[in-house]
Enzyme design. Structure first.
Site: not given
Length: 528
Positions: A333, A336, A401-402, A435, A494
């Site tokens: 990862q 990335h 995230e992961h 992924d 109303h």
């Protein structure tokens, strides 16, 4: 300050640590603590300045030591970092890591909004080297022809099959509802697909082919009428080269329109439209800092899935996993980009040290070292904790995230974790599976957003709308309550919405605004 709850061994350690003596033979602890280990307050007023200074120094040492002793006695030691990247403290940032990105994106958005296709092409030429292009059938057929049989009929088909199946199951779980909640009162909700959706698929050095499956295919399963997909041309080489596998994936996923354009200008074109591009209602998909900022700024004009920042990975491990696997999962990862946080939290100091050593060795041979090494240097972390409970606490704070759980009791974390993007339970699975192909979506919340939202899924492309129908008898019942409740708030209009129905269907009801025998809540406002 009390030491009664600390173990006796810590009291002895304290005596040894601050064992300075005075002429009267008393140690500092004897001088400043009474028999119950309380700080004395009856110091003699005639002590010399040196004694006062010594007291101040000892008092600070004592307080620090007692604090540490109490934490240790209660098993509350903080996590220990064996490694912490130089920028790791900023991993929970919500602002972009690119300077002045907001101003740059704002200018692009406004230019395209007001200048249309000409402005769009100005930025496409600047960043992509070619003007934007809507792909025609012949272009798509050309891209399909460039793909191998394995790419089309095995790999893409396999991934899209899994993603489609899970999205369909999720869609089936979304049930319309209609129920009579009171006699004559029927309430319901309907799940309605968004009509026009834009899907951004990142290109560049690492073209995210899988994002075509995750966004385009999921939107089509949701039932969206029109799905627009866009991606940037291939970088380098001949300008305007089509990323043929990505375009093939978009087409096979069901995209209705495919455009060759990337960056913030593509987000602007989808959000505001141009002379030739009809605007969409919703935009999904990950992207770089400029794309994320563009989605943030067009929100309101259109809906968005979420604001996805740099990829994050968090490994939660005991000693049942080895450093070869943890290293692969961290660097897998980290590659990335230059700012991807990758974190190992473990109860095994042995695993932590072995992972640190293995990462350095692996970086010597990793083909994507250029990005992975920078992410590890700046945003890598290795944290040692004392217990699974402490590991859970750290993970909740990080809200990664992961989150990969490689642990004998991964079920404990699956049951108790609440803040994350997606969970990967057990050593047998990993982030790459999610992924690329397993079926769950890979567009996930980052930068602690897992505290309040999940990731992209079929439900993001669907709106839930409520409706109601009531009988005349139920309208009278509800109207009486609403007339009074509106009056409490001084909303005459109303109140009249209820009163006009009560006058028709409740015999004898005569109230309108401020007059009527049955008026209970409103009085005519003063003319002063």
């Amino acid at each position: 300050m009390y030491l009664d709850d600390a173990p006796h061994s810590w009291k002895s350690r304290l005596e040894e640590t601050i064992s300075l003596s005075f002429t009267n033979g008393k140690s500092l602890t004897e001088f400043f603590l009474d028999g119950s280990y309380h700080l004395r307050t009856d110091l003699e007023a005639n002590q010399e300045d040196a004694l006062i200074a010594a007291f101040d120094e000892a008092r600070l040492a004592l307080l620090a030591f007692v604090h540490m002793a109490f934490r240790r006695s209660c098993a509350l030691l903080a996590p220990r970092w064996l490694y912490r990247g130089v920028k790791a403290e900023t991993r929970a940032r919500t602002e972009s890591t690119v300077s002045n990105v907001s101003e740059i994106v704002k200018e692009i958005l406004q230019d395209v909004r007001h200048g249309g296709g000409a402005s769009l092409d100005k930025y496409c030429m600047k960043f992509d080297r070619v003007p934007h292009q809507q792909l025609q059938e012949r272009d798509i057929e050309q891209c399909l022809g460039q793909c191998t049989k394995t790419q089309l009929e095995e790999d893409i088909k396999y991934a899209q099959g899994n993603i489609r199946k899970f999205a369909e199951l999720q869609r089936e779980a979304l049930k319309d509802l209609e129920v009579e909640t009171r006699p004559g009162v029927v309430l319901g909700h309907k799940h309605i697909p968004i009509q026009n959706v834009g899907c951004y698929v990142p290109g560049g050095k690492f073209p995210l082919i899988a994002s075509a499956h995750m966004s385009v295919l999921t939107a089509k399963v949701a039932g969206c009428d029109r799905v627009v997909a866009c991606t940037a041309p291939m970088p380098g080489g001949e300008p305007g080269r089509l990323p043929h596998i990505t375009i093939a994936a978009m087409h096979l996923a069901g995209a209705d329109e495919i455009y060759l354009m990337g960056g913030a200008q593509a987000i602007a074109a989808m959000a505001y439209g141009t002379e030739s591009i009809k605007p969409v209602d919703f935009i999904a998909g990950p992207g770089n800092a400029f794309v994320a900022e563009a989605k943030k700024q067009v929100f309101g004009q259109v809906g968005i899935d979420l604001l996805a920042g740099p990829t994050e990975t968090l490994l939660l491990c005991d000693d049942s996993v080895d450093a070869e696997i943890t290293t692969a999962d961290l660097l897998g990862q980290a590659e990335h980009g230059y700012n991807s946080p990758v974190i190992l939290v473990t109860t095994s100091e042995k695993l932590a040290k072995e992972t640190l050593a293995r990462v350095q060795e692996e970086l010597k041979i990793l083909p994507t070292k250029e990005t992975a090494e920078v992410s590890w240097r700046d945003y890598g972390e290795v944290i040692v904790v004392d217990s699974d409970e402490e590991m859970l606490e750290v993970a909740e704070e990080i809200a990664g995230e992961h989150v990969q759980v490689m642990h004998r009791d991964w079920g404990f974390f699956g049951k108790n974790l609440r803040n994350y993007g997606a969970l990967f339970l057990g050593v047998e699975t990993n982030v790459c599976y999610g992924d690329k192909a397993i079926g769950t979506n890979h567009t996930l919340p980052t930068q602690t957003a897992g505290r309040y939202t999940g990731g992209l899924w079929v439900g993001k492309f669907i709106k839930t709308h409520t409706y109601q129908h009531v009988s005349q008898e139920a309208s009278v019942e509800i109207g009486e309550y609403c007339s009074r409740l509106s009056g409490y708030e001084n909303f005459a209009g109303h109140k009249e919405q209820a009163d006009v129905r009560l006058r028709r269907w409740k015999p004898g009801y005569d109230t309108k605004y401020y007059t009527g025998a049955q008026n209970q809540t409103l009085s005519r406002p003063s003319s002063a």
